[in-house]
Design a protein around this motif. Structure first.
Motif, PDB file in Angstrom:
ATOM      1  N   ASP A   1       0.845  -1.220   0.000  1.00  0.00           N
ATOM      2  CA  ASP A   1       0.000   0.000   0.000  1.00  0.00           C
ATOM      3  C   ASP A   1       0.872   1.260   0.000  1.00  0.00           C
ATOM      4  N   SER A   2       2.090   1.091  -0.580  1.00  0.00           N
ATOM      5  CA  SER A   2       3.004   2.242  -0.761  1.00  0.00           C
ATOM      6  C   SER A   2       3.345   2.931   0.548  1.00  0.00           C
ATOM      7  N   CYS A   3       3.389   2.172   1.627  1.00  0.00           N
ATOM      8  CA  CYS A   3       3.896   2.718   2.884  1.00  0.00           C
ATOM      9  C   CYS A   3       5.251   2.073   3.156  1.00  0.00           C
ATOM     10  N   LEU A   4       5.948   2.685   4.050  1.00  0.00           N
ATOM     11  CA  LEU A   4       7.275   2.148   4.347  1.00  0.00           C
ATOM     12  C   LEU A   4       7.150   0.779   4.995  1.00  0.00           C
ATOM     13  N   ASP A   5       7.786  -0.182   4.418  1.00  0.00           N
ATOM     14  CA  ASP A   5       7.825  -1.508   5.043  1.00  0.00           C
ATOM     15  C   ASP A   5       9.072  -1.585   5.899  1.00  0.00           C
ATOM     16  N   HIS A   6      10.245  -1.319   5.279  1.00  0.00           N
ATOM     17  CA  HIS A   6      11.475  -1.222   6.079  1.00  0.00           C
ATOM     18  C   HIS A   6      12.526  -0.475   5.269  1.00  0.00           C
ATOM     19  N   SER A   7      13.549  -0.014   5.961  1.00  0.00           N
ATOM     20  CA  SER A   7      14.640   0.658   5.249  1.00  0.00           C
ATOM     21  C   SER A   7      15.940  -0.082   5.556  1.00  0.00           C
ATOM     22  N   LEU A   8      16.870   0.048   4.616  1.00  0.00           N
ATOM     23  CA  LEU A   8      18.158  -0.648   4.781  1.00  0.00           C
ATOM     24  C   LEU A   8      19.146   0.306   5.430  1.00  0.00           C
ATOM     25  N   GLU A   9      20.057  -0.246   6.198  1.00  0.00           N
ATOM     26  CA  GLU A   9      21.098   0.586   6.821  1.00  0.00           C
ATOM     27  C   GLU A   9      22.095   0.986   5.722  1.00  0.00           C
ATOM     28  N   ARG A  10      22.020   2.267   5.341  1.00  0.00           N
ATOM     29  CA  ARG A  10      22.739   2.703   4.139  1.00  0.00           C
ATOM     30  C   ARG A  10      24.221   2.347   4.165  1.00  0.00           C
ATOM     31  N   ALA A  11      24.853   2.450   5.336  1.00  0.00           N
ATOM     32  CA  ALA A  11      26.310   2.237   5.406  1.00  0.00           C
ATOM     33  C   ALA A  11      26.682   0.802   5.043  1.00  0.00           C
ATOM     34  N   ARG A  12      25.713  -0.102   5.139  1.00  0.00           N
ATOM     35  CA  ARG A  12      26.046  -1.509   4.859  1.00  0.00           C
ATOM     36  C   ARG A  12      25.884  -1.851   3.387  1.00  0.00           C
ATOM     37  N   TYR A  13      25.452  -0.896   2.580  1.00  0.00           N
ATOM     38  CA  TYR A  13      25.186  -1.194   1.170  1.00  0.00           C
ATOM     39  C   TYR A  13      25.985  -0.264   0.266  1.00  0.00           C
ATOM     40  N   ARG A  14      26.130  -0.644  -0.964  1.00  0.00           N
ATOM     41  CA  ARG A  14      26.849   0.158  -1.957  1.00  0.00           C
ATOM     42  C   ARG A  14      26.060   0.149  -3.249  1.00  0.00           C
ATOM     43  N   ALA A  15      26.324   1.141  -4.093  1.00  0.00           N
ATOM     44  CA  ALA A  15      25.744   1.169  -5.440  1.00  0.00           C
ATOM     45  C   ALA A  15      26.696   0.430  -6.377  1.00  0.00           C
ATOM     46  N   SER A  16      26.100  -0.461  -7.193  1.00  0.00           N
ATOM     47  CA  SER A  16      26.903  -1.184  -8.180  1.00  0.00           C
ATOM     48  C   SER A  16      27.022  -0.319  -9.437  1.00  0.00           C
TER      49      SER A  16
END
Ligand SMILES: Nc1ccn([C@@H]2O[C@H](COP(=O)(O)OP(=O)(O)OP(=O)(O)O)[C@@H](O)[C@H]2O)c(=O)n1
Ligand SMILES: O=P(O)(O)OC[C@@H](O)[C@@H](O)[C@@H](O)CO
Length: 445
Positions: free
Chosen positions: A196-211
């Protein structure tokens, strides 16, 4: 598959490289190759590159596919090809374009004299385009005319700012790990929306990178992955590293990339790319010597002195001038060591006049005479005089009040010459080098 102008079944050795470029970049490439040997403890691998360029650029919002959109009147893809061609150890560059854009692509290759290029038909998705590029390099394909590389680079055609160091890093890592890819820190946090286009969860940005790109693979690793790939992955996938993991069970080595590795996707990216290209062009200088011998002497001295300040310095005694102009160099220093009759400078100005260089960016020509056309009275005579012309107007830097002798007609000669330089900004520098012509040694005053 179609080969570019290099023609033949095997792409020619690196195309006619600019002499200075060969000097500076080839030295860099040579050191890179030695790095292969040193770091990987093995010989330099055979390396090819696949450039997917078959997209329609919907997000750019213009009729022309973004890889063909002009920047300074030159198609975006040509800058990416130029970046890869500066790397002499990449032997083959396979570009995947749609059938309808094949002639456009051939025209770009011809116009900008790109070498080592082979063209293949793009697929309906990026992965299918890449797969078609890999097939052109595989030896199990009919009419295959290119030899299979040990390592293959995959790089989006709309990522023009790729430097040799990151290419070397991903290729070296791929040699060791089987696969490698450039990554960048995330700018925005990744979130997962609920149905329903609400926030389900967010990722901890520092643990991820852009490929990002470039990525590199042992050829067999990525080719086998594509051969086993599901149609779903070919249709909806966006990540080659994922295919290597899923189908070849290879965990790619991740390599930090520079901020400039971003992909041109939206119109704003085109404006940003133009700004970066302008900044880089302003850092490129071509030193034109009047003789080949002086190229090896004065030219190399200048190259050594300038290369720490500039991102690309080219030195030539003329035989590469056409290619240099095609590559959209905008700053020229004509060193008239042996002659001071502007012959070489005139030839350059004529070529610039006849070239299709974008007029959106001024061309600067500095003509340097080691035998000043006129003597200056003491104490000025031992200083270099900077006399510059803008569209035929003569300006004297610093020496406005310099009293000239009766040889004003020499200055007028320069002025008349400058009038010929219609759209260029023409500089004239009189240096008082002491040049011992006999033993060809040069001493700077
Ligand atoms: N069928 C496709 C789709 C994309 N690409 C290429 O893959 C690279 C990255 O893809 P992307 O940025 O998505 O390009 P487009 O698909 O053209 O963009 P859009 O999604 O906005 O249409 C581009 O060089 C693009 O030309 C390709 O070779 N074949
Ligand atoms: O999905 P698009 O075709 O827009 O872009 C492809 C990108 O996903 C890809 O180039 C990098 O993320 C590295 O895989």
């Amino acid at each position: 598959m179609e080969s570019g102008p290099s023609g033949g079944s095997r792409p020619a050795e690196p195309g006619p490289r600019l002499r200075g470029l060969r000097g500076a970049d080839a030295a860099a490439s040579a050191s890179s190759l030695s790095r292969f040997g040193a770091e990987a403890g093995c010989r330099a691998p055979a390396v090819a590159a696949v450039l997917p360029a078959g997209g329609s650029g919907e997000r750019m919002g213009v009729p022309t596919p973004k890889q063909f959109c002009p920047i300074l009147e030159r198609p975006l893809i040509s800058y990416t090809l130029q970046a890869l061609e500066r790397v002499s150890w990449i032997k083959d560059i396979i570009v995947a374009v749609t059938g309808e854009n094949m002639e456009t692509m051939k025209g770009i290759i011809q116009r900008y004299q790109h070498k080592r290029i082979s063209l293949v038909e793009a697929g309906v998705t990026r992965h299918r385009s890449i797969f078609n590029g890999l097939k052109a390099l595989a030896e199990d394909q009919p009419n295959c005319r290119l030899s299979k590389p040990e390592v293959v680079i995959i790089h989006d055609a709309v990522r023009p700012f790729v430097e040799e160091d990151v290419l070397l890093n991903v290729v070296t890592a791929a040699q060791e790990h089987g696969a490698s890819g450039a990554i960048r820190p995330l700018v925005s946090t990744v979130i997962s929306p609920s149905v329903d286009s609400c926030l389900d969860h967010s990722l901890e940005r520092a643990r991820y990178r852009a490929s990002e790109m470039p990525q590199a693979f042992l050829f067999d690793v990525i080719y086998e992955a594509y051969q086993q790939c599901s149609d779903y992955d070919l249709e909806f996938g966006t990540e080659c590293l994922h295919l290597a993991l899923k189908y070849s069970h290879i965990k790619a080595k991740l390599v930090e990339g520079s901020p400039d590795l971003w992909k041109v996707t939206y119109k704003r990216d085109l404006y940003a790319a133009e700004s970066i290209i302008k900044e880089r062009i302003s850092q490129q200088v071509c030193v034109v010597m009047d003789t080949k011998e002086d190229e090896e002497h004065v030219g190399r001295c200048l190259e050594e002195m300038l290369k720490t300040e500039l991102n690309h310095i080219k030195v030539t005694s003329g035989q590469d001038l056409q290619q240099i102009i095609v590559e959209q160099c905008y700053n020229f220093v004509c060193m008239n060591v042996m002659t001071s009759d502007f012959e070489e400078t005139q030839r350059l100005l004529n070529m610039l006049e006849e070239s299709n260089l974008s007029i959106l960016y001024p061309v600067v020509v500095i003509s340097v005479d080691t035998e000043p056309l006129f003597e200056f009275p003491e104490p000025y005579s031992k200083f270099p005089l900077a006399v510059y012309f803008t569209y035929g107007n003569v300006h004297f830097l610093d020496y406005e009040s310099v009293p000239f002798g009766q040889k004003m007609e020499k200055v007028m000669q320069i002025r008349e010459f400058a009038k010929e330089a219609k759209k260029e900004i023409f500089y004239y520098l009189a240096f008082s080098y002491i040049s011992h012509r006999r033993n060809r040694s040069y001493e700077k005053v």
